[in-house]
Design an enzyme around this catalytic site. Sequence first.
Site, PDB file in Angstrom:
ATOM      1  N   GLU A  71       5.718  -9.360  -2.482  1.00 11.44           N
ATOM      2  CA  GLU A  71       4.434  -8.645  -2.404  1.00 11.44           C
ATOM      3  C   GLU A  71       4.449  -7.692  -3.574  1.00 11.44           C
ATOM      4  O   GLU A  71       5.287  -6.802  -3.635  1.00 11.44           O
ATOM      5  CB  GLU A  71       4.327  -7.841  -1.102  1.00 11.44           C
TER       6      GLU A  71
ATOM      7  N   CYS B 277      -0.743  -0.841  -1.468  1.00  6.44           N
ATOM      8  CA  CYS B 277      -0.826  -2.089  -2.235  1.00  6.44           C
ATOM      9  C   CYS B 277      -2.164  -2.777  -2.009  1.00  6.44           C
ATOM     10  O   CYS B 277      -2.602  -3.567  -2.836  1.00  6.44           O
ATOM     11  CB  CYS B 277       0.313  -3.013  -1.837  1.00  6.44           C
TER      12      CYS B 277
HETATM   13  P1  NAP Z   1       9.998  -1.227  -8.059  1.00  6.85           P
HETATM   14  O1  NAP Z   1      10.565  -0.361  -9.106  1.00  6.85           O
HETATM   15  O2  NAP Z   1       9.824  -2.661  -8.332  1.00  6.85           O
HETATM   16  O3  NAP Z   1      10.895  -0.992  -6.763  1.00  6.85           O
HETATM   17  C1  NAP Z   1      10.690  -1.687  -5.579  1.00  6.85           C
HETATM   18  C2  NAP Z   1      12.014  -1.847  -4.854  1.00  6.85           C
HETATM   19  O4  NAP Z   1      12.895  -2.648  -5.639  1.00  6.85           O
HETATM   20  C3  NAP Z   1      12.750  -0.537  -4.612  1.00  6.85           C
HETATM   21  O5  NAP Z   1      13.433  -0.615  -3.383  1.00  6.85           O
HETATM   22  C4  NAP Z   1      13.765  -0.508  -5.751  1.00  6.85           C
HETATM   23  O6  NAP Z   1      14.885   0.274  -5.455  1.00  6.85           O
HETATM   24  C5  NAP Z   1      14.131  -1.961  -5.813  1.00  6.85           C
HETATM   25  N1  NAP Z   1      14.702  -2.385  -7.078  1.00  6.85           N
HETATM   26  C6  NAP Z   1      14.354  -1.989  -8.323  1.00  6.85           C
HETATM   27  N2  NAP Z   1      15.099  -2.661  -9.239  1.00  6.85           N
HETATM   28  C7  NAP Z   1      15.911  -3.487  -8.540  1.00  6.85           C
HETATM   29  C8  NAP Z   1      16.919  -4.432  -8.912  1.00  6.85           C
HETATM   30  N3  NAP Z   1      17.209  -4.675 -10.184  1.00  6.85           N
HETATM   31  N4  NAP Z   1      17.580  -5.091  -7.940  1.00  6.85           N
HETATM   32  C9  NAP Z   1      17.285  -4.889  -6.636  1.00  6.85           C
HETATM   33  N5  NAP Z   1      16.347  -3.992  -6.228  1.00  6.85           N
HETATM   34  C10 NAP Z   1      15.673  -3.318  -7.175  1.00  6.85           C
HETATM   35  O7  NAP Z   1       8.584  -0.760  -7.626  1.00  6.85           O
HETATM   36  P2  NAP Z   1       8.028   0.715  -7.563  1.00  6.85           P
HETATM   37  O8  NAP Z   1       7.490   1.035  -8.890  1.00  6.85           O
HETATM   38  O9  NAP Z   1       8.981   1.620  -6.903  1.00  6.85           O
HETATM   39  O10 NAP Z   1       6.867   0.435  -6.527  1.00  6.85           O
HETATM   40  C11 NAP Z   1       5.531   0.540  -6.849  1.00  6.85           C
HETATM   41  C12 NAP Z   1       4.912  -0.800  -7.030  1.00  6.85           C
HETATM   42  O11 NAP Z   1       5.045  -1.570  -5.860  1.00  6.85           O
HETATM   43  C13 NAP Z   1       3.429  -0.677  -7.271  1.00  6.85           C
HETATM   44  O12 NAP Z   1       3.168  -1.122  -8.579  1.00  6.85           O
HETATM   45  C14 NAP Z   1       2.773  -1.587  -6.285  1.00  6.85           C
HETATM   46  O13 NAP Z   1       1.945  -2.514  -6.894  1.00  6.85           O
HETATM   47  C15 NAP Z   1       3.875  -2.318  -5.641  1.00  6.85           C
HETATM   48  N6  NAP Z   1       3.665  -2.420  -4.216  1.00  6.85           N
HETATM   49  C16 NAP Z   1       3.234  -3.585  -3.713  1.00  6.85           C
HETATM   50  C17 NAP Z   1       3.047  -3.732  -2.363  1.00  6.85           C
HETATM   51  C18 NAP Z   1       2.582  -5.011  -1.772  1.00  6.85           C
HETATM   52  O14 NAP Z   1       2.681  -5.211  -0.582  1.00  6.85           O
HETATM   53  N7  NAP Z   1       2.068  -5.907  -2.559  1.00  6.85           N
HETATM   54  C19 NAP Z   1       3.298  -2.666  -1.514  1.00  6.85           C
HETATM   55  C20 NAP Z   1       3.730  -1.488  -2.071  1.00  6.85           C
HETATM   56  C21 NAP Z   1       3.934  -1.378  -3.421  1.00  6.85           C
HETATM   57  P3  NAP Z   1      15.025   1.762  -6.057  1.00  6.85           P
HETATM   58  O15 NAP Z   1      13.894   2.541  -5.518  1.00  6.85           O
HETATM   59  O16 NAP Z   1      16.342   2.207  -5.537  1.00  6.85           O
HETATM   60  O17 NAP Z   1      14.976   1.604  -7.543  1.00  6.85           O
END
Ligand code: NAP
Length: 514
Positions: free
Chosen positions: A255, A294
Amino acid sequence: MSDVIALASYAADVWLPAGGGTELVSAIDGSIVATMPAEAEPTVMLDYARRVGGPALRAMTFQQRGKMLRALADALSARKDELYQLSFLTGATRGDNAFDIDGGIGTLFVYASKAKALPDTHVMLDGGREAISKGNFAGQHILAPLSGVAVHINAYNFPVWGMLEKLAPTLLAGVPAIVKPATTGAYLTAAAFRIMIDSGALPPGAVQLLLGSTGDLINQLGGQDSVAFTGSAATAAKLKANPNVIANTVRFTAEQDSLNASVLGPEVSIESPEFDLFVKEAVREITQKAGQKCTAIRRIMVSQALLEPVQQAIVARLSKTAVGDPREETTRMGALAGLPQRDDVADNVARLRGEAEVVTGGEALDLGGSLGQGAFFAPTLLRCDNPATAEMVHAVEAFGPVSTLMPYGDLDDAVALANRGLGSLAMSIFSHDPVAVAALVSGTSVFHGRIMVVDRDSAADATGHGAALPHLQHGGPGRAGGGAELGGVIGMMPYLQRTALQAAPATLDLLAGL
Ligand code: NAP
């Protein structure tokens, strides 16, 4: 809330040493809320989930697992005030808490209730008996829980709902989970997780909590394991492309980013009830959870004739939105999850400004005093007059209280614009004209995971553009990640293997009772 919480991962039914790591700060005043623990060892977690958690869950029937979900929901309900207090520190208001905390618990309740209609067995039938010969031989699909582990990687915006909406279908399917919350706001997820452990409702190894980095976890997954990811498209792409995920066909559902649209019907005038309903919904979507949903409306589409009136009506409402300390009853919009997230929103608004003008907001807010250290951002409306030739407004998700108003010409134009998001989680249509609604739905459904149609007759009961419901699929094609979570039994599919059985009908009867 003056004591700093030392957070701990939970592995093999033991709380690991707590705290000592990165400091997590309050979104509203920058004070230190918690410290992260040292890195957990994913190998131990994977081994325990496969060896202990999976067998324990698979020994239970679907109905027994449903009762377990109900016990978890009851335990969380009884202590939700503790969660509310922590949730304020993530920037969430009381209303936002209902969405994240009550919504998460409600998801468990719905899945517990759905389980009553599932068989009291360990495998489920999928569809009916297939006649594949003229004699004593037939076909039947069955669904059984995978023997591996489900890895849940969650985003920061819904610390409680994000965990529970993935756990409910996973545990009901009979698969153990490793929960890896986003680091921002992890203290709230950890508190909810601890309540579930304290409840005693879970068998050993059913859930484990991995705080911080996943280390080499993804490299150790196999074909009976799965990853359910929520977060940015960039991280999803990186994890999906992991050579081990590809080589072992690890199930991966994502997602991710979504440029959700809401369309006001072409027949609507300023006097129509749908005009006000649409404006209220747009404003709610901009301000609820400070736009960190989201599913939030990012693109507001109206006929050219209504561009100016809709703009004025939205601005008038936004100007009355009380932004401030989320603990105050009068506050309608709180803070973003943190200063890095606020910087991201500001950067993305700057990118959108290349194609759209800021009508209101567009900048960080300094609320003074201790709130001066908080991650507040003004409710923001942009306006793009030429959406057909624009690119950014259909591609850049400013993950905060930001939405872009844009005009469409005719219905075909509205369909084309809505689909320019290249795959979205949620769309809404505000129209009382069945012909317009039919044209919009038939033109856009394959680009959208969920479409809500609202008019004067349904508005009072409508569930809201941004609300992902446990009964209905949450996930969208293309840019949205291609995932399909929730949706009752559909949500269990990533954790179940479908097997086509071919045997004598009497043998199939026997196997159906497994
Ligand atoms: P992100 O950086 O991609 O992080 C999401 C998750 O992935 C966090 O738990 C993060 O952990 C983990 N993560 C990051 N790098 C990783 C890696 N190399 N290996 C394993 N896990 C890893 O996203 P964000 O910027 O925090 O979140 C915001 C984005 O999420 C927004 O752009 C939004 O579009 C999207 N979002 C989508 C939905 C949906 O349902 N479609 C819902 C909510 C948010 P850490 O925090 O420890 O880095």
